[in-house]
Design a protein around this motif. Sequence first.
Motif, PDB file in Angstrom:
ATOM      1  N   GLU A  34      11.972  -7.182   2.514  1.00  0.00           N
ATOM      2  CA  GLU A  34      13.191  -6.543   2.043  1.00  0.00           C
ATOM      3  C   GLU A  34      13.367  -5.205   2.754  1.00  0.00           C
ATOM      4  O   GLU A  34      12.400  -4.453   2.934  1.00  0.00           O
ATOM      5  CB  GLU A  34      13.129  -6.316   0.539  1.00  0.00           C
ATOM      6  N   ILE A  35      14.588  -4.917   3.172  1.00  0.00           N
ATOM      7  CA  ILE A  35      14.864  -3.663   3.869  1.00  0.00           C
ATOM      8  C   ILE A  35      15.164  -2.593   2.838  1.00  0.00           C
ATOM      9  O   ILE A  35      16.176  -2.638   2.132  1.00  0.00           O
ATOM     10  CB  ILE A  35      16.049  -3.821   4.839  1.00  0.00           C
ATOM     11  N   ASP A  36      14.241  -1.647   2.727  1.00  0.00           N
ATOM     12  CA  ASP A  36      14.385  -0.568   1.750  1.00  0.00           C
ATOM     13  C   ASP A  36      15.067   0.621   2.433  1.00  0.00           C
ATOM     14  O   ASP A  36      14.437   1.598   2.798  1.00  0.00           O
ATOM     15  CB  ASP A  36      13.010  -0.171   1.210  1.00  0.00           C
ATOM     16  N   GLY A  37      16.358   0.494   2.621  1.00  0.00           N
ATOM     17  CA  GLY A  37      17.106   1.545   3.301  1.00  0.00           C
ATOM     18  C   GLY A  37      18.308   0.967   4.027  1.00  0.00           C
ATOM     19  O   GLY A  37      18.585  -0.229   3.971  1.00  0.00           O
ATOM     20  N   THR A  38      19.021   1.803   4.724  1.00  0.00           N
ATOM     21  CA  THR A  38      20.229   1.387   5.411  1.00  0.00           C
ATOM     22  C   THR A  38      19.913   0.971   6.840  1.00  0.00           C
ATOM     23  O   THR A  38      18.794   1.066   7.316  1.00  0.00           O
ATOM     24  CB  THR A  38      21.258   2.527   5.411  1.00  0.00           C
ATOM     25  N   VAL A  39      20.958   0.505   7.520  1.00  0.00           N
ATOM     26  CA  VAL A  39      20.871   0.117   8.930  1.00  0.00           C
ATOM     27  C   VAL A  39      21.757   1.064   9.718  1.00  0.00           C
ATOM     28  O   VAL A  39      22.888   1.339   9.310  1.00  0.00           O
ATOM     29  CB  VAL A  39      21.331  -1.342   9.118  1.00  0.00           C
ATOM     30  N   ALA A  40      21.239   1.573  10.842  1.00  0.00           N
ATOM     31  CA  ALA A  40      22.009   2.557  11.613  1.00  0.00           C
ATOM     32  C   ALA A  40      21.941   2.227  13.095  1.00  0.00           C
ATOM     33  O   ALA A  40      20.951   1.668  13.583  1.00  0.00           O
ATOM     34  CB  ALA A  40      21.481   3.971  11.363  1.00  0.00           C
ATOM     35  N   ALA A  41      23.001   2.597  13.806  1.00  0.00           N
ATOM     36  CA  ALA A  41      23.067   2.400  15.256  1.00  0.00           C
ATOM     37  C   ALA A  41      22.905   3.737  15.958  1.00  0.00           C
ATOM     38  O   ALA A  41      23.357   4.784  15.458  1.00  0.00           O
ATOM     39  CB  ALA A  41      24.399   1.754  15.643  1.00  0.00           C
TER      40      ALA A  41
ATOM     41  N   ARG B  14      16.919   7.935   5.074  1.00  0.00           N
ATOM     42  CA  ARG B  14      17.469   6.822   4.295  1.00  0.00           C
ATOM     43  C   ARG B  14      17.593   5.525   5.102  1.00  0.00           C
ATOM     44  O   ARG B  14      17.991   4.495   4.552  1.00  0.00           O
ATOM     45  CB  ARG B  14      18.853   7.204   3.757  1.00  0.00           C
ATOM     46  N   THR B  15      17.263   5.549   6.398  1.00  0.00           N
ATOM     47  CA  THR B  15      17.457   4.386   7.260  1.00  0.00           C
ATOM     48  C   THR B  15      16.143   3.648   7.476  1.00  0.00           C
ATOM     49  O   THR B  15      15.108   4.256   7.730  1.00  0.00           O
ATOM     50  CB  THR B  15      18.045   4.818   8.621  1.00  0.00           C
ATOM     51  N   ALA B  16      16.209   2.311   7.371  1.00  0.00           N
ATOM     52  CA  ALA B  16      15.021   1.482   7.586  1.00  0.00           C
ATOM     53  C   ALA B  16      15.068   0.759   8.922  1.00  0.00           C
ATOM     54  O   ALA B  16      14.030   0.496   9.518  1.00  0.00           O
ATOM     55  CB  ALA B  16      14.874   0.466   6.457  1.00  0.00           C
ATOM     56  N   VAL B  17      16.269   0.428   9.396  1.00  0.00           N
ATOM     57  CA  VAL B  17      16.413  -0.307  10.659  1.00  0.00           C
ATOM     58  C   VAL B  17      17.339   0.473  11.577  1.00  0.00           C
ATOM     59  O   VAL B  17      18.473   0.798  11.209  1.00  0.00           O
ATOM     60  CB  VAL B  17      16.974  -1.725  10.419  1.00  0.00           C
ATOM     61  N   PHE B  18      16.837   0.785  12.761  1.00  0.00           N
ATOM     62  CA  PHE B  18      17.612   1.504  13.776  1.00  0.00           C
ATOM     63  C   PHE B  18      17.841   0.567  14.962  1.00  0.00           C
ATOM     64  O   PHE B  18      16.896  -0.041  15.477  1.00  0.00           O
ATOM     65  CB  PHE B  18      16.848   2.737  14.261  1.00  0.00           C
ATOM     66  N   GLY B  19      19.091   0.461  15.417  1.00  0.00           N
ATOM     67  CA  GLY B  19      19.407  -0.358  16.574  1.00  0.00           C
ATOM     68  C   GLY B  19      20.138   0.446  17.639  1.00  0.00           C
ATOM     69  O   GLY B  19      20.662   1.526  17.364  1.00  0.00           O
ATOM     70  N   ARG B  20      20.135  -0.097  18.861  1.00  0.00           N
ATOM     71  CA  ARG B  20      20.758   0.582  20.010  1.00  0.00           C
ATOM     72  C   ARG B  20      20.185   1.985  20.185  1.00  0.00           C
ATOM     73  O   ARG B  20      20.912   2.961  20.399  1.00  0.00           O
ATOM     74  CB  ARG B  20      22.278   0.649  19.848  1.00  0.00           C
ATOM     75  N   ILE B  21      18.865   2.089  20.092  1.00  0.00           N
ATOM     76  CA  ILE B  21      18.189   3.377  20.161  1.00  0.00           C
ATOM     77  C   ILE B  21      17.626   3.589  21.559  1.00  0.00           C
ATOM     78  O   ILE B  21      16.907   2.737  22.085  1.00  0.00           O
ATOM     79  CB  ILE B  21      17.057   3.458  19.119  1.00  0.00           C
ATOM     80  N   THR B  22      17.944   4.722  22.159  1.00  0.00           N
ATOM     81  CA  THR B  22      17.399   5.073  23.471  1.00  0.00           C
ATOM     82  C   THR B  22      16.005   5.692  23.295  1.00  0.00           C
ATOM     83  O   THR B  22      15.660   6.168  22.208  1.00  0.00           O
ATOM     84  CB  THR B  22      18.307   6.085  24.176  1.00  0.00           C
TER      85      THR B  22
ATOM     86  N   SER C 217       0.815  -1.216   0.000  1.00  0.00           N
ATOM     87  CA  SER C 217       0.000   0.000   0.000  1.00  0.00           C
ATOM     88  C   SER C 217       0.844   1.259   0.000  1.00  0.00           C
ATOM     89  O   SER C 217       0.310   2.364   0.130  1.00  0.00           O
ATOM     90  CB  SER C 217      -0.922   0.005   1.231  1.00  0.00           C
ATOM     91  N   GLY C 218       2.150   1.089  -0.090  1.00  0.00           N
ATOM     92  CA  GLY C 218       3.026   2.249  -0.126  1.00  0.00           C
ATOM     93  C   GLY C 218       3.424   2.765   1.240  1.00  0.00           C
ATOM     94  O   GLY C 218       3.923   3.889   1.361  1.00  0.00           O
ATOM     95  N   VAL C 219       3.224   1.961   2.279  1.00  0.00           N
ATOM     96  CA  VAL C 219       3.585   2.370   3.641  1.00  0.00           C
ATOM     97  C   VAL C 219       5.036   1.986   3.887  1.00  0.00           C
ATOM     98  O   VAL C 219       5.405   0.809   3.795  1.00  0.00           O
ATOM     99  CB  VAL C 219       2.666   1.702   4.687  1.00  0.00           C
ATOM    100  N   GLY C 220       5.872   2.972   4.211  1.00  0.00           N
ATOM    101  CA  GLY C 220       7.269   2.697   4.510  1.00  0.00           C
ATOM    102  C   GLY C 220       7.439   2.176   5.924  1.00  0.00           C
ATOM    103  O   GLY C 220       6.813   2.668   6.859  1.00  0.00           O
ATOM    104  N   LEU C 221       8.288   1.168   6.100  1.00  0.00           N
ATOM    105  CA  LEU C 221       8.494   0.541   7.409  1.00  0.00           C
ATOM    106  C   LEU C 221       9.786   1.043   8.035  1.00  0.00           C
ATOM    107  O   LEU C 221      10.810   1.185   7.362  1.00  0.00           O
ATOM    108  CB  LEU C 221       8.550  -0.981   7.269  1.00  0.00           C
ATOM    109  N   ARG C 222       9.734   1.332   9.333  1.00  0.00           N
ATOM    110  CA  ARG C 222      10.905   1.704  10.107  1.00  0.00           C
ATOM    111  C   ARG C 222      10.910   0.848  11.376  1.00  0.00           C
ATOM    112  O   ARG C 222       9.963   0.903  12.161  1.00  0.00           O
ATOM    113  CB  ARG C 222      10.873   3.186  10.503  1.00  0.00           C
ATOM    114  N   VAL C 223      11.955   0.043  11.549  1.00  0.00           N
ATOM    115  CA  VAL C 223      12.090  -0.784  12.753  1.00  0.00           C
ATOM    116  C   VAL C 223      13.079  -0.091  13.671  1.00  0.00           C
ATOM    117  O   VAL C 223      14.231   0.149  13.297  1.00  0.00           O
ATOM    118  CB  VAL C 223      12.563  -2.209  12.411  1.00  0.00           C
ATOM    119  N   ILE C 224      12.619   0.242  14.889  1.00  0.00           N
ATOM    120  CA  ILE C 224      13.431   1.007  15.842  1.00  0.00           C
ATOM    121  C   ILE C 224      13.539   0.182  17.119  1.00  0.00           C
ATOM    122  O   ILE C 224      12.536  -0.061  17.798  1.00  0.00           O
ATOM    123  CB  ILE C 224      12.787   2.376  16.153  1.00  0.00           C
ATOM    124  N   SER C 225      14.748  -0.252  17.474  1.00  0.00           N
ATOM    125  CA  SER C 225      14.919  -1.194  18.580  1.00  0.00           C
ATOM    126  C   SER C 225      16.107  -0.810  19.445  1.00  0.00           C
ATOM    127  O   SER C 225      17.001  -0.071  19.018  1.00  0.00           O
ATOM    128  CB  SER C 225      15.114  -2.613  18.018  1.00  0.00           C
TER     129      SER C 225
END
Length: 832
Positions: free
Chosen positions: A507-514, A532-540, A482-490
């Motif tokens: 599929e991850i449409d973007g980069t991975v960032a810490a 440009r980031t799709a997956v964020f890790g070590r996020i406070t 449906s055109g919804v962009g996903l962002r995983v923040i953990s």
Amino acid sequence: MTEPVSATPSDGLSDAEAERRRDRGLGNAAPPTSTRTYGEILRENVFTFVNNILFALALILALVGRPLDGLVSLFVIGTNIVVGIVQEVRAKRVLDRIAALQQPLARVVRDGATRPVRPEELVLGDLVAIEPGEQLVLDGRLVAGAVEVDESLLTGESEAVHRAPGDPVASGSFCLSGSGRYEVTAVGEASLANRITAGGRRFRRVLTPLQREIHFVIRLTLAIVIYLQIVVALDALVSRVELSQAVAQATVLAGLVPNGLFVAIAITYAAAAVRIARMGALVQQANAIESLSHVDTLCLDKTGTLTANRLELDSVDAVEGDQDAFRELIGTVLVSSTTRNRTAEAILLACPGEAVPVLTEVPFSSGRGWSAVAIDRGPGHAAGTYVLGAPSVIGPRLADGPADVVARREAVLARGRETAARGLRVLVLARHPDSGALGPAPGPGSRPDPELPRSLELLGAVSLRDVLRHDLGSTLASFARSGVGLRVISGDDPETVAALVRQAGLEIDGTVAAGPDLEGLDEPAFAAAVARTAVFGRITPPLKERIVETLRASGRYVAMIGDGVNDVLPLKRADLAVAMGSGSAATRGVADLVLLDDSFASLARAVEEGHRILNGMQPVLELFLTRIATLGVVVMSSLVVEYFPIELRNASVVTLLTVGVPSVLLALWARPRRRPWASLARTLLRFVAPATIVSSIAGLAVFYGGILVAREVDPAVSDPVATARSALTAFLVLSGIALVLFAAPPTRWFASVERPTGDRRTLYLAAGLVAAFVAILVLPAGRGVFDLEPLPVQVVGLVVLILAGWLAVLRTTWRFDLVERFVGAAPPGTGR
């Protein structure tokens, strides 16, 4: 709470002591209700700005000798009010029952007996029992037992934390293994969960695009009505119109303000909330479901959101190659332990074993990274000390050995590193031949400060994967389509999170960032990184909140799904806040929508309900705008000549039959079809403008034609203007009913405006409304209530003739987009 209290006995407080502490202000506060109170529902439906004006005008009408006019006006308002209140009260009762079932309970120890109570029944110093699977509802200090707790709802970290007597435990965490009792050390706003969410307690109301358009329409209409009121007042002053007549005219104009739009949208939201509640989602903000249909960016956490907070054995890898024997061995080690966590339970499901006597035991601790049991005999198993833990912890303690053994061992460890890189959790089992390698046991139970033995022999490895929610992949894939962009923040490692997302088939449409890499960026650089980031890790939690704010600032419509206290502030910043039902009470408290059974399928169904709301409100908005514009143009045009064209009670029947009844039913009958929401400008050009232009010209023809016909053709008519007003009322009612069929076409013949067709209930509704109006015209009592005159045959013929012409011209105007072509806004390829 800082006020000192007496020590808590080992058998808990007495009920009398608990009551005394409550009287001293040491009790826990009840959580705020998630729905509006009955008083709020009554007040917000009855005492609106426009309703207050109409109430005052009705009172003035009664005082100047026209009480029936006032009563009829109030009847129309009252119908909308009653329908709205009944629908919202029914929805509130359903939602309150569901919310009550979702409230966590605490097992308090009072006078030596343990019983379940609601969190608001606890007081400072209460003794609360805790077992695996239970949530800690208040802060405390562990006084008995030992537990492993999951604090991911507070910190975002998925690792378990060991707590021993004397250690603090926090509200919002879950007991994973072990059991014990903790003494409540903080209640109410002093608890950790409440302190973390202090910034999230302010009232949160985010208007949806539909609500913003309705608010704009009402404000604009109100401004126009105020202008018309001034014009009519000046005309009444110059023409020396009686006070009662002037008040009646003012009431007609005040009725143009589409207050019924608020009623229609409230009913639509309430009905949708009840429907989605039966599917497993609790609506806490009325506009949440509609809001979901506008989402273009979906942010979600990993632990408890992507995953089901369960682990599943993926593979075993024995050093000696005998996989079945290794499975039995690791099962024996774990089933013999007296304390187990969810990792052990997951392994035991796939590797059952037979318990053997244990000499010494060291329970798993995330701080140590390993657990151990010492046995002296077992069926088919050598005596010794068996250690289970992370490869990075066990690896440095392995003994040297023959080259072939070391090669096999290194191959197992290498495969484990590859498995871990895919986001799986890897544990290794090692053995020390000495059953006393952990040292002498100080008695039954676990050792407090053990040391990991050296010279261990690696036996094999197991890998476990987080169990994804069963409907996660299909639901997120539907959002992506449906055109919804996903962002995983953990709060977990970004590569682990990315691997888990891929495991879900996305599929991850973007980069991975810490998180540490983002902390020092200025606003432009941070915004670019977020884009440009799709997956964020070590996020406070503060950084997660900043990410959501940045996405919104970039023009995105953001939904945030969370389950932990660390998600509260980001949830408050999002356009739509969604909480998992198994999450923290704080998260559920601030959410717009709660997935009661943690089912993402409920989220997909909520999207369908959102489209149902849009599909229902589109024709309602069109009908209201057309009625307002048509009546306003007719009034202004008539005043230029001489007469006010419609009486108060005439306007009441027009409102009741053309928008009052239809708006409620069209909103409830709407189907959950996906179609783009037409902007207000598009609605005005495509539907409202043609209908207003054609209807107002035809209405003026009916009004002034009715005066001429009544004067010239039938001299017996005593008041030609009154007859013409009744004729205009008849035209406005019948044309308004016809517009219902165009707004929600039952067949293709009415589908001159692009929209779904096929619900024949609209046809039956129109027939019923026409029958009701004919009855009003025919029956003297009906004419008396709505101040209508008997219509001569010639006037009826005039109305029918103009109505037929109106229908033909309007359908042609829509069919060939004449208004849009005139202003140069017609889309390419039009002209059907």
